[in-house]
Design an enzyme around this catalytic site. Sequence first.
Site, mmCIF file in Angstrom:
data_model
loop_
_atom_site.group_PDB
_atom_site.id
_atom_site.type_symbol
_atom_site.label_atom_id
_atom_site.label_comp_id
_atom_site.label_asym_id
_atom_site.label_seq_id
_atom_site.Cartn_x
_atom_site.Cartn_y
_atom_site.Cartn_z
ATOM 1 N N ARG A 242 -43.986 -7.846 5.772
ATOM 2 C CA ARG A 242 -44.534 -6.558 5.318
ATOM 3 C C ARG A 242 -43.859 -6.054 4.045
ATOM 4 O O ARG A 242 -44.441 -5.257 3.321
ATOM 5 C CB ARG A 242 -44.480 -5.540 6.454
ATOM 6 N N GLU B 119 -32.446 -6.596 17.527
ATOM 7 C CA GLU B 119 -32.290 -5.927 18.814
ATOM 8 C C GLU B 119 -32.140 -6.932 19.947
ATOM 9 O O GLU B 119 -31.410 -6.718 20.895
ATOM 10 C CB GLU B 119 -33.515 -5.043 19.096
#
Length: 172
Positions: free
Chosen positions: A58, A95
């Site tokens: 992105r 994460e």
Amino acid sequence: MDFKNNIRVIEDFPQPGISFKDITTLLKDGEAYRAAIDELKALVSHLNIDVIAGPEARGFVVGAPLAYALGVGFVPIRKSGKLPYETIEVGYDLEYGKDTLAVHTDAIKPGQNVLIADDLLATGGTIATSVSLVEQLGGKVVGAAFLIELVQLAGRNKLSDIEVVSLLTYED
């Protein structure tokens, strides 16, 4: 333009408790997409930018049109193993695991002023890794530009010496 009207929020994606900010709804609207890039251009035009670098994927849809609008080059930062020429790499924590980003060794010349561009600033891990790659090549990161910033995740704190601009902020 209120760009939040062009961002689809999907609750509990990719897992329960996450409020995902989907930029595909902004990207498919030509007027909103152009306005977002134009506004980012206005926010960073005071910086002396030689080249823009953006992490995949992105970061490409933000960084490349912003580079075009500013009349500067664009450098893709990719996942390990995706670039065909000699690269340098930096690993970072996600994460739920680890990842590695890479850039061509000749992508940035020593002394060049670089803006990092991406869609989202969350915890700052991807962008801090991108900064490390640019600096290893001798570039100077003069700023970072994002469509969205998730304020509560404090990613901006990992970029303390860099000017950060965001079109939208979310507190949740």
